[in-house]
Design an enzyme around this catalytic site. Structure first.
Site, PDB file in Angstrom:
ATOM      1  N   SER A  81      34.719  67.530  42.055  1.00 11.80           N
ATOM      2  CA  SER A  81      33.734  66.541  41.587  1.00 11.80           C
ATOM      3  C   SER A  81      32.437  67.207  41.145  1.00 11.80           C
ATOM      4  CB  SER A  81      33.454  65.502  42.682  1.00 11.80           C
ATOM      5  OG  SER A  81      33.066  66.138  43.883  1.00 11.80           O
TER       6      SER A  81
ATOM      7  N   HIS B 125      23.556  23.963  21.721  1.00 10.28           N
ATOM      8  CA  HIS B 125      24.814  24.043  20.953  1.00 10.28           C
ATOM      9  C   HIS B 125      24.621  24.750  19.618  1.00 10.28           C
ATOM     10  CE1 HIS B 125      26.251  20.907  23.755  1.00 10.28           C
ATOM     11  NE2 HIS B 125      25.064  20.363  23.560  1.00 10.28           N
TER      12      HIS B 125
ATOM     13  N   SER C  72      23.505  51.121   5.586  1.00  9.45           N
ATOM     14  CA  SER C  72      24.945  51.192   5.383  1.00  9.45           C
ATOM     15  C   SER C  72      25.240  52.357   4.450  1.00  9.45           C
ATOM     16  CB  SER C  72      25.430  49.884   4.763  1.00  9.45           C
ATOM     17  OG  SER C  72      26.637  50.098   4.075  1.00  9.45           O
TER      18      SER C  72
ATOM     19  N   GLU D 107      22.928  45.354  18.516  1.00 13.97           N
ATOM     20  CA  GLU D 107      24.389  45.250  18.619  1.00 13.97           C
ATOM     21  C   GLU D 107      24.945  46.216  19.664  1.00 13.97           C
ATOM     22  OE1 GLU D 107      25.831  45.815  14.628  1.00 13.97           O
ATOM     23  OE2 GLU D 107      24.940  43.941  13.943  1.00 13.97           O
TER      24      GLU D 107
ATOM     25  N   TYR E 258      36.511  57.081  55.614  1.00 16.01           N
ATOM     26  CA  TYR E 258      36.426  57.705  54.297  1.00 16.01           C
ATOM     27  C   TYR E 258      37.811  57.978  53.718  1.00 16.01           C
ATOM     28  CZ  TYR E 258      35.508  60.942  50.511  1.00 16.01           C
ATOM     29  OH  TYR E 258      35.471  61.532  49.274  1.00 16.01           O
TER      30      TYR E 258
HETATM   31  N1  ARG Z   1      33.247  64.818  46.609  1.00 23.09           N
HETATM   32  C1  ARG Z   1      33.464  63.942  47.704  1.00 23.09           C
HETATM   33  C2  ARG Z   1      33.075  62.521  47.300  1.00 23.09           C
HETATM   34  O1  ARG Z   1      32.423  62.366  46.331  1.00 23.09           O
HETATM   35  C3  ARG Z   1      32.646  64.362  48.871  1.00 23.09           C
HETATM   36  C4  ARG Z   1      33.194  63.968  50.187  1.00 23.09           C
HETATM   37  C5  ARG Z   1      34.378  64.755  50.516  1.00 23.09           C
HETATM   38  N2  ARG Z   1      34.869  64.450  51.805  1.00 23.09           N
HETATM   39  C6  ARG Z   1      36.113  64.749  52.170  1.00 23.09           C
HETATM   40  N3  ARG Z   1      36.483  64.417  53.342  1.00 23.09           N
HETATM   41  N4  ARG Z   1      36.947  65.292  51.324  1.00 23.09           N
HETATM   42  O2  ARG Z   1      33.451  61.565  47.923  1.00 23.09           O
END
Ligand code: ARG
Length: 465
Positions: free
Chosen positions: A23, A156, A277, A290, A317
């Site tokens: 990420s 309307h 245009s 737009e 998580y």
């Molecule tokens: N890159 C992860 C996220 O955005 C960070 C947390 C990662 N935690 C884990 N247990 N892999 O969620």
């Protein structure tokens, strides 16, 4: 690839898996928040005697120099790191050695990312709020300058009753004012710190979570460590508030596009905010309006995406949550650009007052007032409605408006008409007599403008505190 684990593994992660999982390519946006969060965490660790003063000082110094190096471009986010958290930790250990390995004591990336994202969203709420405030300033100036710029109001999409540009813009002032209040509510509700919740079950170290929270400007620490790491409600609320901002901008854009059209010609968008245009030399297109209308779709998309991502995630998580970032970042960028450019567009837009007034005059927008005139002369409203309806039909056939008919002709339709009718149904009278609270008469609008001015000024004082 540089990873935070290894002990349990006998093989390296597959390259494609690493690329799919990483990420850093987008969460490097959380870099400043990640550093701030880590500094607060280690300051607390030292206060609790979990690490020594020297270790804390070394970590803080190391983090500060990493921050400076990234900001100056000396240090780059290279692709061997999985995410911003592993990047910072690896760089810290490279820089200060063993003390760096203590930074992550009593913390997990789960509470760390929850913290970073909260800090980020919190900052962006403030930034977006100040952009909306500038938009409100522009709307209010337009209102002040157009108390008597008459235009038809529509229902309307049919001309309905006369109003003014000040009144019409005033409606949008209310909408964006509510948007700011929504953002403020979200800020208040989300402002509790998740850090110190660990992976999800807290930790056995004697952390002072309230202290870390106070260092980071939170109202307090969250009350359930499982919820702390898996709550993304505030992102959903935030995206919902941003979607509402976009919905308002989109409605406003739609109106401006219509007003700017060849048929209406109520406004002229400034050349700086228009495009041409490639083939039709005569064209001057309202592309900005737009695009704002169009980009509303992607912000709604972010909201629906997050709602959908979250709906099947069991506690606590799960990696699905990493998906919160790109859509939220994109929505933030989009909303900021749209609010900013839209503000510039309306600040420079010209109103064709004559065209607007003529349009209001020609569309029988004074028909209700003509009926009210007869009511004042003693006729019940329902009957007056019928008389004026017939009168309008008569005018349509003659291709004129009510006030163009001579009094004799008016009297033929209803003998209650007298010469004072002409005064009673001018645009000016129609607007000026609308004195109910919130109505378009300049007298009322001045009162409203005063309240809105005060609201914007009070805000400045509050921000300065
Ligand atoms: N890159 C992860 C996220 O955005 C960070 C947390 C990662 N935690 C884990 N247990 N892999 O969620």
């Amino acid at each position: 690839m540089a990873q935070l684990w290894g002990g349990r593994f006998t093989k390296q992660t597959d390259d494609e898996v690493f690329a799919f999982n990483e990420s850093l390519s987008f969460d490097h946006r959380l870099f400043a928040q990640d550093i701030d969060g880590s500094v607060a965490h280690v300051v607390m660790l030292e206060k609790q005697h979990i690490i020594t003063l020297d270790e804390k000082d070394a970590i803080v110094k190391g983090l500060t120099s990493i921050k400076n190096e990234v900001e100056s471009g000396k240090l780059e986010f290279t692709s061997e790191y999985e995410d911003v958290h592993s990047f910072v930790e690896a760089k810290l250990i490279e820089k200060i050695g063993d003390a760096g390995k203590k930074m992550h004591t009593g913390r997990s990336r789960n509470d760390q990312v929850a913290l970073d994202m909260k800090l980020y969203v919190r900052d962006e709420i403030v930034a977006i709020d100040s952009l909306i405030k500038k938009l409100l300033e522009t709307i209010l100036c337009t209102m002040e300058n157009n108390l008597e710029t008459y235009m038809p109001g529509f229902t309307h999409m049919q001309k309905a009753q006369p109003t003014t540009v000040a009144h019409h813009f005033g409606a949008y002032f209310e909408m964006f004012k509510r948007d700011r209040s929504r953002l403020a509510d979200i800020y208040k509700r989300m402002n509790y710190s998740p850090i110190g919740s660990g992976a999800f079950a807290g930790t056995t170290y004697s952390l002072d979570r309230e202290y870390t929270a106070s260092l980071l400007g939170f109202e307090g620490a969250t009350l359930n460590s499982m919820d702390s790491v898996s709550d993304r409600d505030y992102i959903i609320e935030f995206l919902s508030a941003l979607s509402t901002v976009m919905m308002h901008l989109s409605r406003f854009s739609e109106e401006i596009i219509i007003w700017n059209s060849n048929e209406y010609r109520f406004v002229e968008i400034d050349d700086a905010y228009s495009t041409g245009s490639s083939i039709m030399p005569q064209k001057k297109n309202p592309d900005i309006a737009e695009l704002v209308r169009g980009k509303t779709g992607r912000v709604y998309g972010a909201l629906v995406s997050m709602l959908t991502t979250m709906k099947g995630i069991p506690l606590a998580y799960n990696k699905d949550m990493q998906e919160d970032k790109e859509v939220t970042f994109d929505a933030i960028d989009t909303v900021k650009d749209c609010v900013h450019l839209f503000t510039g567009m309306i600040a420079t837009m010209k109103f064709r007052k004559d065209v607007m007034a003529k349009s209001a005059m020609m569309g029988f927008t004074n028909a209700t007032d003509a009926a009210d005139y007869l009511v004042k002369k003693g006729m019940p409203f329902r009957d007056a409605h019928g008389v004026i309806g017939r009168l309008v039909l008569y005018c349509i056939e003659k291709d004129c408006c009510i006030e163009q008919l001579p009094i004799e002709e008016l009297k033929e339709i209803c003998d209650l008409f007298d010469v004072d009718v002409y005064d009673a149904i001018t645009l000016k009278t129609c607007v000026e007599k609308r004195l109910t609270k919130g109505a378009p008469s300049p007298e009322q609008m001045k009162k409203v403008i005063e309240i809105q001015r005060e609201y914007l000024n009070k805000d400045v004082e509050e921000n300065e505190k």
